[in-house]
Motif scaffolding. Sequence first.
Motif, short mmCIF file in Angstrom:
data_model
loop_
_atom_site.label_atom_id
_atom_site.label_comp_id
_atom_site.label_asym_id
_atom_site.label_seq_id
_atom_site.Cartn_x
_atom_site.Cartn_y
_atom_site.Cartn_z
N GLN A 26 52.88 -12.99 74.33
CA GLN A 26 51.75 -12.17 73.77
C GLN A 26 52.13 -11.66 72.34
OE1 GLN A 26 52.36 -8.70 76.60
NE2 GLN A 26 50.21 -9.12 77.28
N LYS A 27 53.31 -11.65 72.12
CA LYS A 27 53.95 -11.47 70.55
C LYS A 27 53.41 -12.75 69.73
CE LYS A 27 58.22 -11.83 69.20
NZ LYS A 27 59.75 -11.62 68.92
N PHE A 28 53.79 -13.74 70.32
CA PHE A 28 53.59 -15.11 69.45
C PHE A 28 52.06 -15.44 69.44
CE2 PHE A 28 58.11 -15.81 69.86
CZ PHE A 28 58.32 -16.13 68.64
N SER A 29 51.32 -14.92 70.40
CA SER A 29 49.91 -15.16 70.26
C SER A 29 49.01 -13.91 69.62
CB SER A 29 49.38 -15.27 71.58
OG SER A 29 49.53 -14.05 72.48
N GLY A 31 48.84 -11.21 70.70
CA GLY A 31 47.94 -10.65 71.86
C GLY A 31 46.47 -11.06 72.07
N LYS A 32 46.37 -12.36 71.71
CA LYS A 32 45.14 -13.02 71.91
C LYS A 32 45.16 -14.09 72.82
CE LYS A 32 43.38 -12.27 67.26
NZ LYS A 32 44.35 -11.13 66.86
N VAL A 33 46.21 -13.71 74.00
CA VAL A 33 46.39 -15.01 74.94
C VAL A 33 45.73 -14.44 76.28
CG1 VAL A 33 48.64 -14.22 75.89
CG2 VAL A 33 47.93 -16.32 76.13
N ASN A 34 45.16 -15.29 76.98
CA ASN A 34 44.54 -14.89 78.49
C ASN A 34 45.78 -14.94 79.55
OD1 ASN A 34 43.47 -14.94 81.09
ND2 ASN A 34 41.88 -16.31 80.57
N MET A 35 46.32 -13.54 79.64
CA MET A 35 47.28 -13.37 80.35
C MET A 35 47.30 -13.63 82.10
SD MET A 35 50.03 -12.59 78.59
CE MET A 35 51.05 -12.32 79.81
N ARG A 36 46.11 -13.50 82.31
CA ARG A 36 45.86 -14.35 83.68
C ARG A 36 46.30 -15.85 83.87
NH1 ARG A 36 39.86 -13.98 84.87
NH2 ARG A 36 40.58 -15.28 86.79
N ALA A 37 46.03 -16.55 82.76
CA ALA A 37 46.47 -18.06 82.71
C ALA A 37 47.73 -17.84 82.65
CB ALA A 37 45.86 -18.67 81.60
N ILE A 38 48.52 -17.20 81.79
CA ILE A 38 50.18 -17.17 81.57
C ILE A 38 50.63 -16.73 82.78
CG2 ILE A 38 52.08 -15.98 80.45
CD1 ILE A 38 50.06 -18.18 78.73
N ASN A 39 50.32 -15.80 83.63
CA ASN A 39 51.05 -15.30 84.78
C ASN A 39 50.67 -16.21 85.95
OD1 ASN A 39 51.60 -12.66 83.83
ND2 ASN A 39 49.71 -11.73 84.15
N THR A 40 49.61 -16.94 86.01
CA THR A 40 49.55 -18.00 86.78
C THR A 40 50.69 -19.25 86.72
OG1 THR A 40 47.24 -17.57 86.98
CG2 THR A 40 47.86 -20.11 87.82
N GLY A 174 40.88 -18.85 63.79
CA GLY A 174 41.74 -20.24 63.38
C GLY A 174 41.26 -20.95 62.28
N THR A 175 39.92 -21.21 62.42
CA THR A 175 38.95 -21.90 61.25
C THR A 175 39.12 -21.17 60.04
OG1 THR A 175 37.03 -21.03 61.76
CG2 THR A 175 37.54 -23.14 62.84
N ALA A 176 39.59 -19.86 60.06
CA ALA A 176 39.17 -19.15 58.71
C ALA A 176 40.72 -19.18 58.00
CB ALA A 176 39.17 -17.55 59.06
N VAL A 177 41.83 -19.76 58.89
CA VAL A 177 43.12 -19.71 58.08
C VAL A 177 43.81 -21.07 58.17
CG1 VAL A 177 43.62 -17.28 58.96
CG2 VAL A 177 44.35 -19.15 60.52
#
Length: 190
Positions: A26-29, A31-40, A174-177
């Motif tokens: 979460q920190k490295f993303s 907070g923009k990560v889908n935690m359902r996918a990470i938990n799976t 992502g495209t902005a930076v």
Amino acid sequence: YGAVDTKDMLAAGEKMDRAKLRREIQKFSSGKVNMRAINTWIEESAAMHEFIGTIYAKYYPDATVDACVGEEARWPAQDDSGYFFPPIQHYWQVKDGIPRNEMLQKYMEEEGYSIDFKMSIVKLEKQDGKVTGVIAQNTGSGKYIRINASKGVIIATGGYPGNPEMMEQLDPLGTAVTTTNVCSPQDTGE
């Protein structure tokens, strides 16, 4: 691929702090990560690793698994906590045989599943909020097909960094930076 708490990892005395792993992702993303996918991934990756091992055992009984664990596999400290990702790597060693992806395709086809390559999704069909099928176009022949699914739909795509419109729509931050994009031009999300 990464796998959390595989038998090899546990045998080597490596038990992942799953709560810490979740926090770090979460920190490295930001907070923009889908935690359902990470938990799976966290909860099911070890079982997936064992399942892949059974497929190797079917086609290549002499295949060996090299498990790199412990300090040998640990990444250099990335921050003050000294924590990074699970310290484990697995490589199946096969002396002779078909490449891994061809082996997996052969297994799926023998189990009665089909894989369609060079397909571009035109429309996902939904019923009661669930995906029940897809209308796709073969990029080689141009023919359209409808695929109805009774158990579910798995869509496996490449990335989409080669598609500026998709990038702008789906990853505006992502495209902005981003100052350069070294993707493969065919990574268009099809």
